[in-house]
Design a protein around this motif. Structure first.
Motif, PDB file in Angstrom:
ATOM      1  N   ASN A  58       0.941  -1.105   0.025  1.00 46.00           N
ATOM      2  CA  ASN A  58      -0.080   0.000   0.140  1.00 46.00           C
ATOM      3  C   ASN A  58       1.015   1.462   0.148  1.00 46.00           C
ATOM      4  N   HIS A 133       3.169  -4.429  -9.272  1.00 46.62           N
ATOM      5  CA  HIS A 133       2.077  -4.994  -8.787  1.00 46.62           C
ATOM      6  C   HIS A 133       0.923  -4.163  -8.664  1.00 46.62           C
ATOM      7  N   HIS A 134      -0.067  -4.453  -9.075  1.00 44.38           N
ATOM      8  CA  HIS A 134      -0.795  -3.762 -10.167  1.00 44.38           C
ATOM      9  C   HIS A 134      -0.598  -3.333 -11.553  1.00 44.38           C
ATOM     10  N   ASN A 173       2.465  -9.974 -10.420  1.00 38.54           N
ATOM     11  CA  ASN A 173       1.942 -10.097  -9.087  1.00 38.54           C
ATOM     12  C   ASN A 173       0.272 -10.324  -9.139  1.00 38.54           C
ATOM     13  N   GLU A 174       0.040 -11.599  -9.087  1.00 31.66           N
ATOM     14  CA  GLU A 174      -1.824 -11.947  -9.242  1.00 31.66           C
ATOM     15  C   GLU A 174      -1.718 -11.594 -10.903  1.00 31.66           C
ATOM     16  N   TYR A 236      -4.882 -17.589   0.525  1.00 30.02           N
ATOM     17  CA  TYR A 236      -5.939 -16.427   1.147  1.00 30.02           C
ATOM     18  C   TYR A 236      -7.141 -17.967   1.702  1.00 30.02           C
ATOM     19  N   HIS A 243     -11.067 -12.836   4.013  1.00 30.81           N
ATOM     20  CA  HIS A 243     -11.255 -12.071   3.665  1.00 30.81           C
ATOM     21  C   HIS A 243     -12.590 -11.304   3.536  1.00 30.81           C
ATOM     22  N   TRP A 248     -12.894  -4.024  -0.477  1.00 30.42           N
ATOM     23  CA  TRP A 248     -12.522  -4.750  -1.781  1.00 30.42           C
ATOM     24  C   TRP A 248     -13.094  -5.682  -3.271  1.00 30.42           C
ATOM     25  N   GLU A 324       2.546 -14.402  -0.670  1.00 29.90           N
ATOM     26  CA  GLU A 324       1.832 -13.191   0.491  1.00 29.90           C
ATOM     27  C   GLU A 324       0.795 -14.364   0.572  1.00 29.90           C
ATOM     28  N   TRP A 357       0.804 -11.044   3.837  1.00 32.83           N
ATOM     29  CA  TRP A 357       0.490  -9.705   3.456  1.00 32.83           C
ATOM     30  C   TRP A 357      -0.071  -8.986   4.453  1.00 32.83           C
ATOM     31  N   SER A 362      -3.769  -3.890   4.987  1.00 30.62           N
ATOM     32  CA  SER A 362      -5.223  -3.708   5.425  1.00 30.62           C
ATOM     33  C   SER A 362      -5.391  -5.542   6.425  1.00 30.62           C
TER      34      SER A 362
HETATM   35  C1  BGC Z   1      -3.308  -6.625  -3.338  1.00 30.33           C
HETATM   36  C2  BGC Z   1      -3.722  -5.777  -1.951  1.00 30.33           C
HETATM   37  C3  BGC Z   1      -5.109  -6.736  -0.717  1.00 30.33           C
HETATM   38  C4  BGC Z   1      -3.911  -8.085  -0.963  1.00 30.33           C
HETATM   39  C5  BGC Z   1      -4.631  -9.184  -0.243  1.00 30.33           C
HETATM   40  C6  BGC Z   1      -3.060  -8.320  -2.350  1.00 30.33           C
HETATM   41  O1  BGC Z   1      -2.102  -8.493  -4.206  1.00 30.33           O
HETATM   42  O2  BGC Z   1      -2.716  -6.048  -3.866  1.00 30.33           O
HETATM   43  O3  BGC Z   1      -4.879  -4.792  -1.968  1.00 30.33           O
HETATM   44  O4  BGC Z   1      -5.185  -6.344   0.291  1.00 30.33           O
HETATM   45  O5  BGC Z   1      -3.358  -8.973  -2.313  1.00 30.33           O
HETATM   46  O6  BGC Z   1      -6.155  -9.486  -1.317  1.00 30.33           O
END
Ligand code: BGC
Length: 383
Positions: A58, A133-134, A173-174, A236, A243, A248, A324, A357, A362
């Protein structure tokens, strides 16, 4: 060759003029000259192990640093090192600081900020993962962003080519949305080639599609032949626990009070927007009913994910990294600590490195307002 030895270089005025023009041209084409790493901190020697790390999220992955409430400070790096972590995973939104048109120049000022973070990590004897990322645009329109993605990596790679191996690259990332496996496997290969042109042996991290899931790692990541790759996944699960209420996420994630491990002392009714979704409704039925051993918010939900990663590991002799894992602040702290500890221990038992993470966003393990660690989570990670 020292002065006085051999013939003097034949620098005629014309040659001299050409040389100066070439030099000027080189400088003009190199708006981001690589930082001089020596005598800058070398960081931990050799190939980094990436055993226990912290995501500093963040901050540089926000549209601009500070937009999401986190501005990095020198003390973040020393604090994380002193706590016992051996590396930082730094999410960076390079794509928000690069031109849209070729050669997709990354702003020098932004590189300077990333350089600062890299130096902070190395100074504190930690490795650092630079994670792109993003990059949401590539998820929407993969082919339209292939050249830009590769161009961005070409620049990052050139910029850090003389940095120690403790600076690790993570290509994306992801990957998700329209970035399906065949396209991702081909785009990542192009980016890896661009990196390898200047960084032949630097450790590079790759993950699969579907948000870096364990399943996509096992089923669809095409691992290039390269001895310096690290395979990553994000953990996760169970996501209705980790979550819960996350702003989000969609309406099916709005039920609060989900615990780990289940079942809860009294049945928990999912909110209407959640029970409207059949897999979520089914999940809550099992969560309310099944004993801990088979509960979907229990250890078997973790084992299922880790087993997929272990299958991948058996087929691919390479380091594995859980880049993460974390649970949102809205979940109760006892459950968060139990989940964090169980996940971390399972990863370590299987020889996978990890990064939590995250530090102060968050799923915070550090309360930035109080300037204090959340002791239950810190202990779950390190004790
Ligand atoms: C995102 C975060 C999010 C986290 C868990 C990360 O890859 O960038 O914004 O909080 O994943 O969902």
């Amino acid at each position: 060759m020292s002065e006085g030895e051999g013939p003097a270089p034949a620098f005629t005025p014309l040659r001299r003029a050409i040389f100066s023009l070439l030099a000027l041209g080189f400088l003009a084409c190199a708006p981001n000259p690589p930082p001089v790493w020596a005598p800058a901190p070398a960081g931990p020697p050799g190939k980094p192990q990436l055993r226990r790390g912290m995501n500093l999220g963040n901050a540089l992955d926000a549209p601009t640093e500070g937009a999401w409430g986190v501005v990095l400070d020198e003390s973040d790096f020393s604090r994380i090192h002193e706590a016992g972590f051996d590396h930082i995973r730094l999410p960076v939104r390079f794509n928000a600081h690069a031109d849209a048109a070729p050669p997709y120049a990354i702003r020098a000022e932004f590189f300077r900020r990333v350089d600062w973070a890299v130096v902070q990590a190395l100074k504190n004897d930690m490795a650092i993962v630079l994670d792109l990322h993003h990059y949401e645009e590539i998820m929407e329109q993969p082919e339209a962003h292939r050249a830009r993605f590769v161009g961005i990596w070409k620049q990052i790679a050139e910029h850090y080519q003389s940095a120690p191996d403790a600076v690790v690259f993570e290509l994306l990332n992801e990957p998700h949305d329209k970035l399906f496996a065949p396209t991702w496997n081909s785009i990542l290969l192009d980016a890896l080639r661009a990196v390898r042109a200047t960084n032949p042996t630097r450790p590079v991290i790759l993950e699969g599609v579907d948000w870096g899931s364990a399943k996509s790692l096992r089923d669809s990541l095409a691992v290039p032949k390269d001895p310096n790759l690290i395979a990553s996944f994000h953990m996760y699960q169970p996501i209705l626990f980790t979550h819960q209420g996350a702003p989000w996420m969609g309406p099916e994630y709005k039920t609060l009070g989900v615990r780990f491990p289940g079942p809860p002392p009294a049945p928990l009714a999912p909110v209407p927007s959640a029970s409207a979704v059949s897999w979520v409704r089914g999940w809550f039925e099992r969560y309310n009913r099944e004993p801990a051993a088979t509960n979907p918010s229990g250890p078997s939900a973790l084992t299922e994910q880790f087993d997929m990663v272990s299958s991948f590991a058996a087929a691919h002799p390479m380091p594995i990294y859980m880049g993460e894992f974390g649970s949102v602040d809205g979940a109760d702290i006892e459950s968060r600590a139990a989940w964090t500890r169980a996940t971390r221990i399972e990863a370590e038992r299987r020889g996978f490195g990890w990064a939590y993470w995250d530090d102060g966003a968050s799923c915070a393990v550090y309360d930035r307002k109080q300037r204090a660690w959340v002791p239950e989570l810190k202990d779950a990670l390190l004790k």
